[in-house]
Design a protein around this motif. Structure first.
Motif, short mmCIF file in Angstrom:
data_model
loop_
_atom_site.label_atom_id
_atom_site.label_comp_id
_atom_site.label_asym_id
_atom_site.label_seq_id
_atom_site.Cartn_x
_atom_site.Cartn_y
_atom_site.Cartn_z
N LEU A 150 0.86 -1.17 0.00
CA LEU A 150 0.00 0.00 0.00
C LEU A 150 0.89 1.22 0.00
O LEU A 150 1.79 1.34 0.85
N GLU A 151 0.70 2.11 -0.97
CA GLU A 151 1.41 3.39 -1.00
C GLU A 151 0.37 4.48 -0.76
O GLU A 151 -0.59 4.61 -1.52
N ALA A 152 0.55 5.21 0.33
CA ALA A 152 -0.40 6.27 0.68
C ALA A 152 0.32 7.33 1.50
O ALA A 152 1.10 7.01 2.39
N LYS A 210 -6.30 3.61 8.43
CA LYS A 210 -7.36 4.63 8.40
C LYS A 210 -7.60 5.18 6.99
O LYS A 210 -7.61 6.38 6.75
N ILE A 211 -7.81 4.27 6.05
CA ILE A 211 -8.06 4.63 4.67
C ILE A 211 -9.49 4.21 4.33
O ILE A 211 -9.88 3.07 4.57
N SER A 212 -10.26 5.14 3.77
CA SER A 212 -11.62 4.79 3.39
C SER A 212 -11.63 4.24 1.97
O SER A 212 -10.68 4.44 1.21
N ARG A 213 -12.69 3.59 1.61
CA ARG A 213 -12.80 3.04 0.26
C ARG A 213 -12.86 4.16 -0.78
O ARG A 213 -12.57 3.94 -1.95
N ARG A 214 -13.23 5.34 -0.38
CA ARG A 214 -13.32 6.48 -1.31
C ARG A 214 -11.95 7.07 -1.61
O ARG A 214 -11.80 7.82 -2.56
N ARG A 264 -10.20 -14.66 -0.70
CA ARG A 264 -10.47 -14.47 0.73
C ARG A 264 -9.31 -13.72 1.40
O ARG A 264 -9.54 -12.80 2.18
N ALA A 265 -8.08 -14.10 1.13
CA ALA A 265 -6.92 -13.42 1.72
C ALA A 265 -6.87 -11.97 1.26
O ALA A 265 -6.54 -11.08 2.04
N VAL A 266 -7.24 -11.72 0.00
CA VAL A 266 -7.22 -10.36 -0.53
C VAL A 266 -8.28 -9.50 0.18
O VAL A 266 -8.00 -8.38 0.61
N ILE A 267 -9.47 -10.03 0.33
CA ILE A 267 -10.55 -9.29 1.00
C ILE A 267 -10.20 -9.03 2.46
O ILE A 267 -10.39 -7.92 2.97
N GLU A 268 -9.70 -10.05 3.16
CA GLU A 268 -9.33 -9.88 4.57
C GLU A 268 -8.22 -8.84 4.72
O GLU A 268 -8.26 -8.02 5.64
N GLU A 269 -7.26 -8.87 3.82
CA GLU A 269 -6.17 -7.90 3.89
C GLU A 269 -6.65 -6.49 3.60
O GLU A 269 -6.22 -5.53 4.23
N GLN A 270 -7.55 -6.36 2.63
CA GLN A 270 -8.10 -5.05 2.32
C GLN A 270 -8.78 -4.46 3.55
O GLN A 270 -8.56 -3.31 3.90
N ARG A 271 -9.58 -5.26 4.24
CA ARG A 271 -10.26 -4.78 5.45
C ARG A 271 -9.26 -4.42 6.54
O ARG A 271 -9.39 -3.39 7.20
N TRP A 272 -8.24 -5.27 6.74
CA TRP A 272 -7.22 -5.01 7.76
C TRP A 272 -6.46 -3.72 7.44
O TRP A 272 -6.24 -2.88 8.30
N THR A 273 -6.08 -3.56 6.17
CA THR A 273 -5.31 -2.40 5.75
C THR A 273 -6.12 -1.12 5.93
O THR A 273 -5.61 -0.12 6.44
N GLN A 274 -7.37 -1.13 5.50
CA GLN A 274 -8.21 0.06 5.64
C GLN A 274 -8.37 0.44 7.10
O GLN A 274 -8.29 1.61 7.47
N SER A 275 -8.57 -0.54 7.95
CA SER A 275 -8.75 -0.29 9.38
C SER A 275 -7.45 0.21 10.02
O SER A 275 -7.44 1.19 10.75
N THR A 276 -6.36 -0.48 9.76
CA THR A 276 -5.08 -0.16 10.38
C THR A 276 -4.53 1.19 9.94
O THR A 276 -4.01 1.95 10.75
#
Length: 74
Positions: free
Chosen positions: A35-37, A69-73, A55-67
């Motif tokens: 992730l580059e942000a 603080k990145i929104s889907r937008r 499944r690993a991709v979806i779980e990681e996306q959720r973890w990354t967004q939460s950790t």
């Protein structure tokens, strides 16, 4: 049931565009994420789920967004 392995989770400064960018490499043992942000590159590994690699991709996306603080937008 999926196992989460947090190894190689690193951050480093980089010159990147303002919008977050994500890279994913699904391998036989690990799925790698980048992730580059905000001028920072974060890397992370998770065990690949061979029966459902997405499944690993979806779980990681959720973890990354939460950790990070990145929104889907973003």
């Amino acid at each position: 049931m999926s196992a989460k392995v947090e190894c190689g989770c690193e951050s480093s400064s980089v010159s990147v565009p303002a919008r977050p960018r994500v890279g994913i490499d699904i391998g036989g043992t690990f799925t790698d994420f980048v992730l580059e942000a905000g001028g920072v590159r974060h890397t992370h590994k998770r065990l690949t789920t061979p029966d459902a690699p997405e499944r690993a991709v979806i779980e990681e996306q959720r973890w990354t967004q939460s950790t990070h603080k990145i929104s889907r937008r973003d």
